[in-house]
Design a protein around this motif. Sequence first.
Motif, PDB file in Angstrom:
ATOM      1  N   MET A   1       0.843  -1.183   0.000  1.00 59.84           N
ATOM      2  CA  MET A   1       0.000   0.000   0.000  1.00 59.84           C
ATOM      3  C   MET A   1       0.888   1.246   0.000  1.00 59.84           C
ATOM      4  SD  MET A   1      -3.287  -0.837   2.460  1.00 59.84           S
ATOM      5  CE  MET A   1      -2.480  -0.279   3.910  1.00 59.84           C
ATOM      6  N   ALA A   2       0.321   2.300  -0.572  1.00 56.60           N
ATOM      7  CA  ALA A   2       1.042   3.561  -0.628  1.00 56.60           C
ATOM      8  C   ALA A   2       0.031   4.694  -0.654  1.00 56.60           C
ATOM      9  CB  ALA A   2       1.916   3.614  -1.880  1.00 56.60           C
ATOM     10  N   THR A   3       0.440   5.833  -0.138  1.00 59.96           N
ATOM     11  CA  THR A   3      -0.436   6.992  -0.260  1.00 59.96           C
ATOM     12  C   THR A   3      -0.237   7.597  -1.644  1.00 59.96           C
ATOM     13  OG1 THR A   3       1.200   8.487   0.694  1.00 59.96           O
ATOM     14  CG2 THR A   3      -0.404   7.517   2.206  1.00 59.96           C
ATOM     15  N   ARG A   4      -1.287   8.199  -2.135  1.00 59.37           N
ATOM     16  CA  ARG A   4      -1.254   8.860  -3.436  1.00 59.37           C
ATOM     17  C   ARG A   4      -1.544  10.342  -3.229  1.00 59.37           C
ATOM     18  NH1 ARG A   4      -3.821   4.899  -8.006  1.00 59.37           N
ATOM     19  NH2 ARG A   4      -3.052   2.931  -7.166  1.00 59.37           N
ATOM     20  N   PRO A   5      -1.011  11.189  -4.098  1.00 66.05           N
ATOM     21  CA  PRO A   5      -1.302  12.621  -3.979  1.00 66.05           C
ATOM     22  C   PRO A   5      -2.790  12.882  -4.208  1.00 66.05           C
ATOM     23  CG  PRO A   5       0.456  12.224  -5.592  1.00 66.05           C
ATOM     24  CD  PRO A   5      -0.096  10.888  -5.191  1.00 66.05           C
ATOM     25  N   ILE A   6      -3.356  13.730  -3.363  1.00 63.93           N
ATOM     26  CA  ILE A   6      -4.764  14.113  -3.509  1.00 63.93           C
ATOM     27  C   ILE A   6      -4.838  15.299  -4.457  1.00 63.93           C
ATOM     28  CG2 ILE A   6      -6.791  15.030  -2.316  1.00 63.93           C
ATOM     29  CD1 ILE A   6      -5.910  13.409   0.150  1.00 63.93           C
ATOM     30  N   ARG A   7      -5.672  15.185  -5.477  1.00 69.10           N
ATOM     31  CA  ARG A   7      -5.863  16.261  -6.437  1.00 69.10           C
ATOM     32  C   ARG A   7      -6.637  17.392  -5.777  1.00 69.10           C
ATOM     33  NH1 ARG A   7      -4.740  14.499 -11.713  1.00 69.10           N
ATOM     34  NH2 ARG A   7      -3.356  12.714 -11.499  1.00 69.10           N
ATOM     35  N   MET A   8      -6.238  18.603  -6.086  1.00 75.52           N
ATOM     36  CA  MET A   8      -6.820  19.784  -5.454  1.00 75.52           C
ATOM     37  C   MET A   8      -7.786  20.516  -6.385  1.00 75.52           C
ATOM     38  SD  MET A   8      -5.801  19.670  -2.541  1.00 75.52           S
ATOM     39  CE  MET A   8      -4.597  19.666  -1.286  1.00 75.52           C
ATOM     40  N   PHE A   9      -8.636  21.326  -5.762  1.00 75.39           N
ATOM     41  CA  PHE A   9      -9.586  22.161  -6.480  1.00 75.39           C
ATOM     42  C   PHE A   9      -8.892  22.826  -7.662  1.00 75.39           C
ATOM     43  CE2 PHE A   9     -11.511  26.289  -7.280  1.00 75.39           C
ATOM     44  CZ  PHE A   9     -12.826  25.940  -7.471  1.00 75.39           C
ATOM     45  N   GLY A  10      -9.531  22.779  -8.806  1.00 75.45           N
ATOM     46  CA  GLY A  10      -8.955  23.340 -10.020  1.00 75.45           C
ATOM     47  C   GLY A  10      -8.437  22.263 -10.956  1.00 75.45           C
ATOM     48  N   ASP A  11      -8.136  21.072 -10.430  1.00 74.02           N
ATOM     49  CA  ASP A  11      -7.662  19.970 -11.268  1.00 74.02           C
ATOM     50  C   ASP A  11      -8.857  19.447 -12.083  1.00 74.02           C
ATOM     51  OD1 ASP A  11      -6.924  17.343 -12.234  1.00 74.02           O
ATOM     52  OD2 ASP A  11      -5.309  17.337 -10.742  1.00 74.02           O
ATOM     53  N   PRO A  12      -8.733  19.392 -13.403  1.00 74.58           N
ATOM     54  CA  PRO A  12      -9.858  18.953 -14.243  1.00 74.58           C
ATOM     55  C   PRO A  12     -10.395  17.555 -13.915  1.00 74.58           C
ATOM     56  CG  PRO A  12      -8.065  19.806 -15.613  1.00 74.58           C
ATOM     57  CD  PRO A  12      -7.561  19.761 -14.201  1.00 74.58           C
ATOM     58  N   VAL A  13      -9.575  16.679 -13.357  1.00 75.51           N
ATOM     59  CA  VAL A  13     -10.045  15.328 -13.044  1.00 75.51           C
ATOM     60  C   VAL A  13     -11.184  15.363 -12.018  1.00 75.51           C
ATOM     61  CG1 VAL A  13      -8.454  14.729 -11.151  1.00 75.51           C
ATOM     62  CG2 VAL A  13      -9.253  12.940 -12.702  1.00 75.51           C
ATOM     63  N   MET A  35      -6.115   3.961  -1.656  1.00 76.56           N
ATOM     64  CA  MET A  35      -7.083   5.015  -1.314  1.00 76.56           C
ATOM     65  C   MET A  35      -7.389   5.018   0.182  1.00 76.56           C
ATOM     66  SD  MET A  35      -9.667   4.804  -4.590  1.00 76.56           S
ATOM     67  CE  MET A  35     -10.925   5.827  -3.803  1.00 76.56           C
ATOM     68  N   LEU A  36      -7.537   3.835   0.779  1.00 79.74           N
ATOM     69  CA  LEU A  36      -7.782   3.779   2.228  1.00 79.74           C
ATOM     70  C   LEU A  36      -6.606   4.386   2.993  1.00 79.74           C
ATOM     71  CD1 LEU A  36      -9.425   0.250   2.455  1.00 79.74           C
ATOM     72  CD2 LEU A  36     -10.486   2.396   3.225  1.00 79.74           C
ATOM     73  N   GLU A  37      -5.398   4.048   2.585  1.00 79.94           N
ATOM     74  CA  GLU A  37      -4.219   4.593   3.258  1.00 79.94           C
ATOM     75  C   GLU A  37      -4.126   6.111   3.064  1.00 79.94           C
ATOM     76  OE1 GLU A  37       0.614   4.083   3.247  1.00 79.94           O
ATOM     77  OE2 GLU A  37      -0.611   2.317   2.825  1.00 79.94           O
ATOM     78  N   THR A  38      -4.422   6.572   1.872  1.00 81.14           N
ATOM     79  CA  THR A  38      -4.388   8.012   1.580  1.00 81.14           C
ATOM     80  C   THR A  38      -5.426   8.747   2.414  1.00 81.14           C
ATOM     81  OG1 THR A  38      -3.612   7.552  -0.670  1.00 81.14           O
ATOM     82  CG2 THR A  38      -4.579   9.723  -0.267  1.00 81.14           C
ATOM     83  N   MET A  39      -6.648   8.203   2.479  1.00 85.88           N
ATOM     84  CA  MET A  39      -7.721   8.811   3.268  1.00 85.88           C
ATOM     85  C   MET A  39      -7.327   8.866   4.742  1.00 85.88           C
ATOM     86  SD  MET A  39     -11.595   7.377   3.896  1.00 85.88           S
ATOM     87  CE  MET A  39     -10.916   5.871   4.625  1.00 85.88           C
ATOM     88  N   ASP A  40      -6.774   7.766   5.250  1.00 85.57           N
ATOM     89  CA  ASP A  40      -6.366   7.723   6.655  1.00 85.57           C
ATOM     90  C   ASP A  40      -5.301   8.776   6.945  1.00 85.57           C
ATOM     91  OD1 ASP A  40      -8.109   5.616   7.079  1.00 85.57           O
ATOM     92  OD2 ASP A  40      -6.539   4.076   7.079  1.00 85.57           O
ATOM     93  N   GLU A  41      -4.290   8.864   6.087  1.00 82.76           N
ATOM     94  CA  GLU A  41      -3.215   9.826   6.309  1.00 82.76           C
ATOM     95  C   GLU A  41      -3.733  11.266   6.270  1.00 82.76           C
ATOM     96  OE1 GLU A  41       0.442  11.128   3.709  1.00 82.76           O
ATOM     97  OE2 GLU A  41       0.918   9.266   4.791  1.00 82.76           O
ATOM     98  N   LEU A  47     -13.104   9.113   0.366  1.00 85.17           N
ATOM     99  CA  LEU A  47     -12.205   9.504  -0.719  1.00 85.17           C
ATOM    100  C   LEU A  47     -12.668   8.800  -1.990  1.00 85.17           C
ATOM    101  CD1 LEU A  47      -9.475  11.060  -1.338  1.00 85.17           C
ATOM    102  CD2 LEU A  47      -8.373   8.826  -1.108  1.00 85.17           C
ATOM    103  N   ALA A  48     -12.880   9.596  -3.035  1.00 84.44           N
ATOM    104  CA  ALA A  48     -13.282   9.050  -4.333  1.00 84.44           C
ATOM    105  C   ALA A  48     -12.048   8.883  -5.218  1.00 84.44           C
ATOM    106  CB  ALA A  48     -14.286   9.989  -5.002  1.00 84.44           C
ATOM    107  N   ALA A  49     -12.104   7.913  -6.134  1.00 80.18           N
ATOM    108  CA  ALA A  49     -10.948   7.597  -6.969  1.00 80.18           C
ATOM    109  C   ALA A  49     -10.457   8.790  -7.771  1.00 80.18           C
ATOM    110  CB  ALA A  49     -11.269   6.429  -7.903  1.00 80.18           C
ATOM    111  N   ASN A  50     -11.366   9.635  -8.266  1.00 81.77           N
ATOM    112  CA  ASN A  50     -10.869  10.769  -9.053  1.00 81.77           C
ATOM    113  C   ASN A  50     -10.119  11.776  -8.193  1.00 81.77           C
ATOM    114  OD1 ASN A  50     -13.432  11.369  -8.071  1.00 81.77           O
ATOM    115  ND2 ASN A  50     -14.102  12.404  -9.928  1.00 81.77           N
ATOM    116  N   GLN A  51     -10.265  11.716  -6.882  1.00 85.37           N
ATOM    117  CA  GLN A  51      -9.476  12.589  -6.005  1.00 85.37           C
ATOM    118  C   GLN A  51      -8.006  12.183  -5.970  1.00 85.37           C
ATOM    119  OE1 GLN A  51     -12.491  12.455  -2.599  1.00 85.37           O
ATOM    120  NE2 GLN A  51     -11.466  14.424  -2.326  1.00 85.37           N
ATOM    121  N   VAL A  52      -7.707  10.964  -6.421  1.00 87.17           N
ATOM    122  CA  VAL A  52      -6.308  10.549  -6.564  1.00 87.17           C
ATOM    123  C   VAL A  52      -5.959  10.367  -8.039  1.00 87.17           C
ATOM    124  CG1 VAL A  52      -6.062   9.573  -4.232  1.00 87.17           C
ATOM    125  CG2 VAL A  52      -6.832   8.092  -6.121  1.00 87.17           C
ATOM    126  N   GLY A  53      -6.775  10.982  -8.906  1.00 88.29           N
ATOM    127  CA  GLY A  53      -6.461  11.023 -10.331  1.00 88.29           C
ATOM    128  C   GLY A  53      -6.876   9.814 -11.142  1.00 88.29           C
TER     129      GLY A  53
END
Length: 172
Positions: A1-13, A35-41, A47-53
């Motif tokens: 498992m790994a954390t993924r960058p969370i996309r921020m407001f303004g990102d078209p995804v 996604m679970l690890e990213t949400m926890d961190e 957390l929705a999948a498009n929030q991690v691109g």
Amino acid sequence: MATRPIRMFGDPVLRTRAQEVTEFDAALEHLIDDMLETMDEAGGVGLAANQVGVTKRVFVYDCSHIEEGLRGHIVNPVWEAIGEETQIDQEGCLSIPGVQKDTERFQTVKVSGQDKDGNPVSMVASGLMARCIQHETDHLDGILFLKRLSPELRKEAMAELRNAEWNQEPRG
């Protein structure tokens, strides 16, 4: 498992409707674990999948601090309101840090979908879990919670966004 960058407001995804999941494989399981690890961190409850691109219709959730067992994922979620009662409470988003506004949502919903193996799942949820289901499914439809705000609160939120440190372009 790994954390993924969370996309921020303004990102078209974040404004892109995610596609139905048709392959239930190790890649999907890996995405859900990340996604679970990213949400926890990040300290989120969903957390929705498009929030991690990733534009796949899957979200993860953790409302276990409210009710034991309310942690998991839903693939290809579809929800419907149970009754007409609504709730108004503070809502925020990991993709829009620092902005929280009163947002109206249905009090109770039924969600159906699949698990990581393609098996059917469904639940009836109220309160925070119902809010989470609606918020995360909106993400998968390319809708941010800002769109659900009253005009006055949306104006306030947009002003906060313009002034947010994380939303400043480097000047030079």
